[in-house]
Structures are given as structure tokens and as C-alpha cells.
Design a protein around this motif. Structure first.
Motif, mmCIF file in Angstrom:
data_model
loop_
_atom_site.group_PDB
_atom_site.id
_atom_site.type_symbol
_atom_site.label_atom_id
_atom_site.label_comp_id
_atom_site.label_asym_id
_atom_site.label_seq_id
_atom_site.Cartn_x
_atom_site.Cartn_y
_atom_site.Cartn_z
ATOM 1 N N LEU A 189 0.823 -1.204 0.000
ATOM 2 C CA LEU A 189 0.000 0.000 0.000
ATOM 3 C C LEU A 189 0.860 1.257 0.000
ATOM 4 N N ARG A 190 1.981 1.213 0.718
ATOM 5 C CA ARG A 190 2.877 2.364 0.727
ATOM 6 C C ARG A 190 3.377 2.669 -0.691
ATOM 7 N N LYS A 191 3.756 1.635 -1.411
ATOM 8 C CA LYS A 191 4.224 1.829 -2.789
ATOM 9 C C LYS A 191 3.097 2.369 -3.672
ATOM 10 N N ARG A 192 1.886 1.897 -3.443
ATOM 11 C CA ARG A 192 0.745 2.357 -4.228
ATOM 12 C C ARG A 192 0.512 3.849 -4.001
ATOM 13 N N TYR A 193 0.536 4.259 -2.737
ATOM 14 C CA TYR A 193 0.325 5.674 -2.430
ATOM 15 C C TYR A 193 1.485 6.539 -2.936
ATOM 16 N N GLN A 194 2.702 6.027 -2.796
ATOM 17 C CA GLN A 194 3.856 6.784 -3.285
ATOM 18 C C GLN A 194 3.789 6.961 -4.801
ATOM 19 N N ASN A 195 3.248 5.958 -5.485
ATOM 20 C CA ASN A 195 3.074 6.080 -6.931
ATOM 21 C C ASN A 195 2.031 7.144 -7.263
ATOM 22 N N LEU A 196 0.945 7.215 -6.468
ATOM 23 C CA LEU A 196 -0.049 8.267 -6.670
ATOM 24 C C LEU A 196 0.573 9.643 -6.490
ATOM 25 N N LEU A 197 1.413 9.769 -5.489
ATOM 26 C CA LEU A 197 2.085 11.044 -5.235
ATOM 27 C C LEU A 197 3.037 11.383 -6.374
ATOM 28 N N SER A 198 3.743 10.356 -6.846
ATOM 29 C CA SER A 198 4.668 10.566 -7.960
ATOM 30 C C SER A 198 3.929 11.021 -9.211
ATOM 31 N N GLN A 199 2.790 10.379 -9.498
ATOM 32 C CA GLN A 199 2.013 10.763 -10.670
ATOM 33 C C GLN A 199 1.470 12.181 -10.533
ATOM 34 N N SER A 200 1.072 12.562 -9.318
ATOM 35 C CA SER A 200 0.594 13.929 -9.091
ATOM 36 C C SER A 200 1.703 14.940 -9.365
#
Length: 709
Positions: A189-200
């Protein structure tokens, strides 16, 4: 008509090439995205063109400014997950300013709103990352509301914290139900959220501009659209069903541009050095160009420089699937080619039926869109890609196979080229009018099939659904008006407006005389070709009317034989769009019907209904529709692990049993738990029934005798 339209567009508009964009107020915590002068110029010009030359005449005033404002806020945070009530109240000062801003080319307020939204978004994701380490209690009777569209804006940061704590808890619970290793779940889940932040953080000012321009154009009518240069390129690839590149589909995975599919016969396939799940870490142009490292790039930016003109060289640095990040990449050199997207083109199949001891063969042609490679067509390439050319070849092969009838499957076909709709109709009629087009000055043009050749003269049925739109409705409407075939399915979408694709470079960067010489005289277009600087405007310039006089707009095409729709008719369709143009009627064209199904339709409907009354597949379809409506009405989910697991297990078992029930009803063996479903297995009950209806018609005593026989 389009020749006259371009003349009006060019001569009547004094389009600006200069604008002075104001900078939005900085928002700490956002990426502080800023509009550029080019976007300001585009905004002014598109605003003027849409307000002056759109078929639906509008005044850009405070009233429509409010509509644009509401659409923009909804586009950013339609589910009310990020913005605070205080943010939205602050934005209200811009509600009646956007119309003046647009006329002046001022995007400062638009970008300020976005930057506040992005700050809130990033804050929420960062907060969620911190909450992952919490130890949640999954024995309580809490719920998580995932659909908040109709709920009020959150009033405080503390309330948002509570909302997002529930979101993290729900996401972890979903992972926990599949895997009991919570340490691994938290890392996932941490990687998933970090990917969302990266895409933002990779969003650009072009993304903000596209969102706002969509909000503007859709406030005028649902089908006038502005495309940024990269989106214009994608639109034209979709229209032509071809692309110039290496022949591979790409996806962003963990900061890497990863190869997901490879087109057989394309450059990537021919190289024999590239495989699915390989990662592209660098790109160079030509044989000597320097490599650009693309780790962490947005997928759109990587694709833009991998694509290129046919015959040019591109070199890629590739990390093979499974190789560590520190491995030395291999270099693969390829020559770009024109790739035909066959998976997105018309396809055929032949189904065999047995009725009263006699076998019947029905050819089914599935057409996903009305596509045309406009650049090849315009250049005189005799092998240009088009729907009509593909279908003509398929019909020839079906005739050789001696099929008894043909089904044209237009379900999910959202339209495309007007020219292709006319020419495809011409494959089934001798000649005559196909569609009427009325422009903004109420001048009517009748577009005709002038080719007397007929590709197929036998029994015909056209299958449609709620997502059959535009060119699909022109074709189905003409076939119905001529009495050439049976229309079966559901009411179609109702998209009866004409768009002209305008390359804004030809409007903005040239002098008035150059505009006139370059634009006047063009035929109906479906794209602009190569990528440009200012983008593309698809402008609504006219309305379609059937040759019988009724518009396809708003109302669509009503089938001769109806099926229940799993697509909610009250949620999808032109008649659900607030800005849609109305239905109306003009005089009918001069045409001669080739047949009339009025005498046979009652019998066909009766036979269809009798079959449906005894059909398990039909029963399951009705149950699926009822279940879909029930699920759609739900807005929250339990956070109690035991309850959610029980619900999920019951859903899984029900879905497994239903899938097997469908298989058995279609004459296929049931699967055991864990058994993999065969690839390309077809459980399309509606398609099978469409063929059966056609066979019923073939067996009627008073079958039509057409002029084609």
C-alpha cells in the motif's frame, strides 16, 4: 458545406496571436504550476471560435461562466475527497469571472484553483502514507463511504483526516483479505500511495489546461472538444487505427516505462531483442543521438519521443524483465514503421445454427469504430486503412463461405468518420441519400452513396446498444429507413452532431490570406495528421438528420426488436447531457425504400419473445441488470473484517456459479474452482440471439424480395 464553413471561420474571425497571461497566486505545498503564453493564446482563440462558430450559438456571460466553474470543480474533485468547504467558498469569487478571464486569455484563477486542489491532494496522500503504520481494529462495525458525490464538502482538516483514515483502513483490509501478511500489505500500500504522489508531481500545465478546456467546451455542448498537441495525436491515432512507431504498448510501473504487448511483425517484434515486461530506461533519436534517461517520466512523455516518422531510427536502452536496477542496459536499434492496429479493426466470425434439422451459417462482423487513415487517404495511398475497405474484404470472404445472412455488430461503437458511415451504407444499397446535414445557417446538404455497386445483398441485421453513437446511428438509421435490414438491441446514444477537426496551428500562426488559401476547400475531416504546436479543436458545426427527416440527435435510433439494456439508459446517453442539443425534424429526402419489415416484424418479435421466455441466458441477463442497479445504489462498505469477508465470499461464490450457469446455457462445460477459463471464449448471448432473429427472418413465408436479388 465544410468548404463554406471554413471560409466563414477564417474570414469572420479576427483571431488574436498575443495574450498576456497573469501568474496565479502561489500555493505553498503545490507544484505551483503556471500557465504559459501559448495556452493563453489558445484560450482566447478557442473561446472566440466556440462562441462565434459553434452550431449552438452562445453568449459567453456570467450564466455560462457559472456552469464552467461547476464543471471545473467537479472535474478536479467530483467525489468531494480533497477540497475543504472553505476552499470551495473561496473559489466562489471566480464563479462569475471565468468568462472575462477567458476572453482576456487569463488563466491565473484557473491555475490557482488547481494548485490549491493539488496541495490538498498531496496532503491527503502524504497523510495516508503516515497512517499505514497504524494498527487498525477490524472487529468494529464502522463503514467507509466511498461514494461522496452527493455529500457536502468536508468542513475541516480534522474531518478529512477521519475520512482518509477510513480510506487507509479499507485499502489495508482489502489487501488483508487476500494476504494475511500485514507487513507485506503495508509495504504494498505504501508503494501504491507513493506512486499516486509521484504521478501527481508529474502533472504539467498542459494537464491543467486540458481539464479546464474540457470543462469549458462541455458546458457548450458535449462533443465540442479541445485537444492539447499530445492528446490531438492520440485522437488521430484512434481515428486512423494506425500509428508510426515501434509496435509495442507501454505502461508505467514503479517509475519504469514497461513494455506490455508487442505487435506481431512490428519493429519491436522483428528486433527479437525485446520482450513483454522489459523496461525502457533510455531513448535516443537516430544512430548518433544522445540517450535521454526516462526513469520516472510520465508515460505520455516517453511515448511522444518513441513515436516518430516512418523510416526514422530510434534507439532504446532496455533492462530485461527480471534484471536488477543496477544491471547494464542493452541497446536496441529500430527503424520506425507504420503500425496497423488490427486488434481495433473490424473482425469477422461465422456462427452455425441448427433450426428444424437444417444448418444455417451467419456471418458476424464486429465494427469497433468508423475509422479512416486520413493522411494516407489524402496522399493518394491506394491501400489506406478504413472501415469500409476492411468490411468489404470481410463480406467477400463471407460470401465465399456461403453464409445465409450477415449481422453487423455496432454495439459499443461510438462513431468516427462521417465519410465511412456513408460508404459503409453504400456496401448494402445500390445508391441514394444516406444522411442529411444541416449547418448553423440552416442550409441542408444531403450526403449520398453514389456507387451503384452492392457488396452484399442478402439478409442483414444490425445490432446496436446504448453506446452505439454518431456514425453508428447514421448507418443504422439509413439501413432502417431503406428497409434494408433489421435493427436489434437497445435505443442508441443519440449523438447527432457534426464536428470539424481544426488544426489550430493553421488558424493561429498564419496570416489571414494564408488561412483562407490553406483552409478553404478542405473536405470533411476526421483529423489533423501530425502533432502540432497549438493543438486541435473539434468544433460542432452541424446536425445529422435521417433521410426520413428525424434527427439522430438526442433520440438516437430505436430498434425494431428490443433487448433489455444492462447500460442504464437514464445515466448514459445524449438525453442525459444538460448541454445537449434538442431533437427536431426536417423534410425527408427523396429516396426509395428497398423493403418493408412491417409485415414480418410482429412474427419475428413473437418468436424472439418465445425464445426469451425459455432462455436461461435471458433470465440471467435480467438478473444481472437488477443486480447492477442494486450495486450502483450502494455508497459505503463495512470495515468489519468478518462481515466483509462473508460478503466477498458470497459474491465470489455467486459470480462463480453464475459464470457456470452462463456457460451451460451457452452449451459449454462448467468450470471447476481454480480452473482457468479458455482464452477468447465467447459468452455473448445477445450476439447469438441476433443471428437467431436473422434466421427467423430467412425462414419467414413473406420474406422480402429486394432490388438486389
Amino acid at each position: 458545406m465544410f468548404k463554406k464553413l471554413y471560409a466563414v471561420l477564417v474570414i469572420g474571425a479576427a483571431l488574436s496571436c498575443q495574450a498576456s497571461p497573469s501568474k496565479p497566486t502561489k500555493v505553498p505545498g503545490s507544484n505551483d504550476l503556471q500557465p504559459d503564453e501559448q495556452q493563453s493564446i489558445v484560450l482566447q482563440n478557442v473561446t472566440e471560435m466556440v462562441t462565434k462558430y459553434n452550431y449552438k450559438k452562445i453568449d459567453l456571460n456570467d450564466s455560462i461562466s457559472g456552469v464552467i466553474f461547476d464543471r471545473y470543480i467537479k472535474a478536479l474533485d467530483g467525489n468531494h475527497n480533497y477540497l475543504l468547504e472553505s476552499d470551495v467558498k473561496e473559489f466562489e469569487k471566480f464563479r462569475l469571472m471565468l468568462d472575462d478571464d477567458m476572453k482576456a486569455g487569463n488563466l491565473a484563477n484557473v491555475f490557482y484553483i488547481f494548485n490549491v486542489y493539488q496541495k490538498r491532494y498531496n496532503d491527503r496522500i502524504n497523510y495516508s502514507i503516515k497512517k499505514i503504520n497504524d494498527n487498525f481494529d477490524y472487529t468494529t462495525n464502522e463503514t467507509f463511504t466511498y461514494d461522496r458525490e452527493k455529500l457536502p464538502w468536508v468542513s475541516s482538516a480534522q474531518e478529512l483526516d477521519k475520512l482518509w483514515t477510513g480510506r487507509v483502513k479499507y485499502d489495508l483490509l482489502n489487501l488483508k483479505l487476500a494476504n494475511k501478511d500485514m507487513a507485506k500489505n503495508k509495504e504494498t500500500l505504501r508503494k501504491r500511495y507513493q506512486n499516486l504522489l509521484s504521478q501527481s508531481n508529474k502533472l504539467s500545465n498542459a494537464d491543467v489546461f486540458q481539464i479546464f478546456m474540457d470543462s469549458f467546451t462541455e458546458s457548450v455542448d458535449p462533443h465540442t472538444n479541445y485537444f492539447t498537441p499530445s492528446n490531438a495525436a492520440n485522437f488521430n491515432i484512434e481515428m486512423s487505427r494506425s500509428v508510426q512507431g515501434i509496435g509495442a504498448s507501454l505502461q508505467s510501473e514503479n517509475e519504469y516505462v514497461t513494455i506490455k504487448t508487442i505487435v506481431p511483425g512490428g519493429p519491436a517484434d522483428k528486433s527479437k531483442q525485446i520482450s513483454v515486461d522489459d523496461r525502457i530506461v533510455g531513448i535516443a533519436q537516430g544512430k548518433t543521438g544522445e540517450f535521454q534517461n526516462i526513469i520516472g517520466w510520465r508515460i505520455e512523455n516517453a511515448i511522444a519521443i518513441i513515436r516518430g516518422t516512418k523510416g526514422t531510427v530510434v534507439r532504446l536502452e532496455i533492462l530485461p524483465a527480471g534484471a536488477t536496477a543496477g544491471s547494464k542496459p542493452k541497446v536496441v536499434e529500430m527503424v520506425r514503421e507504420k503500425i496497423i492496429l488490427k486488434d481495433q479493426s473490424a473482425k469477422k466470425e461465422i456462427k452455425t445454427y441448427n433450426q428444424n434439422g437444417k444448418n444455417f451459417k451467419i456471418g458476424i462482423i464486429s465494427i469497433p469504430a468508423f475509422y479512416l487513415d486520413f493522411d494516407d487517404y489524402r496522399s493518394g495511398n491506394p491501400n489506406y486503412k478504413s472501415t469500409t475497405r476492411d468490411v468489404k474484404l470481410i463480406l467477400d470472404s463471407l460470401k465465399q463461405a456461403k453464409v445465409d445472412g450477415v449481422v453487423i455488430d455496432l454495439r459499443q461503437n461510438g462513431g468516427g468518420s462521417l465519410t465511412e458511415a456513408i460508404e459503409l451504407t453504400g456496401l448494402f444499397i445500390k445508391d441514394g441519400p444516406v444522411v442529411q446535414v444541416k449547418d448553423a445557417r440552416n442550409q441542408i446538404e444531403v450526403d449520398k452513396d453514389e456507387d451503384p455497386d452492392i457488396a452484399y445483398s442478402g439478409p442483414l441485421l444490425v445490432a446496436v446498444d446504448r453506446f452505439s453513437a454518431s456514425a453508428s446511428e447514421i448507418f443504422a438509421g439509413a439501413i432502417q429507413d431503406y428497409g434494408r435490414g433489421i435493427i436489434a438491441g437497445t435505443q442508441t446514444y443519440g449523438k447527432g452532431t457534426v464536428q470539424s477537426a481544426i488544426n489550430l496551428d493553421k488558424v493561429i500562426t498564419t496570416t489571414l490570406s494564408e488561412k483562407i488559401s490553406s483552409l478553404v476547400g478542405k473536405t470533411k475531416t476526421v483529423g489533423t495528421g501530425s502533432q502540432n504546436k497549438f493543438g486541435q479543436l473539434n468544433l460542432t458545426v452541424a446536425k445529422f438528420y435521417r433521410i426520413s427527416g428525424g434527427s439522430t440527435q438526442h433520440k438516437g435510433v430505436m430498434p425494431d426488436i428490443s433487448f433489455p439494456s444492462i447500460i442504464p439508459l437514464d445515466k448514459y446517453g445524449e438525453d442525459t447531457e444538460p448541454s445537449a442539443l434538442p431533437y427536431d425534424v426536417i423534410a425527408k429526402s427523396q429516396y426509395s425504400k428497398v423493403g418493408d419489415f412491417a409485415t414480418v416484424l410482429p412474427q419475428l418479435k413473437k418468436q424472439h419473445e418465445q425464445r426469451m421466455a425459455q432462455s436461461a441466458s435471458y433470465k440471467y441477463l435480467l438478473e444481472d441488470i437488477a443486480e447492477f442497479k442494486k450495486t450502483e445504489a450502494e455508497t459505503s462498505v463495512t470495515l468489519n473484517e468478518q462481515k466483509l469477508k462473508k460478503e466477498r465470499d458470497a459474491d465470489e461464490q455467486r459470480n462463480f456459479e453464475r459464470a457456470n450457469q452462463r456457460r451451460v446455457a451457452m452449451g459449454l462445460p462448467a468450470l471447476k474452482k481454480g480452473q482457468t477459463k479458455p482464452r477468447n471464449e465467447d459468452l455473448d448471448f445477445v450476439k447469438v440471439e441476433a443471428g437467431q432473429i436473422l434466421i427467423d427472418y430467412i425462414n419467414t413465408d413473406n420474406k422480402l424480395t429486394t432490388v438486389f436479388k
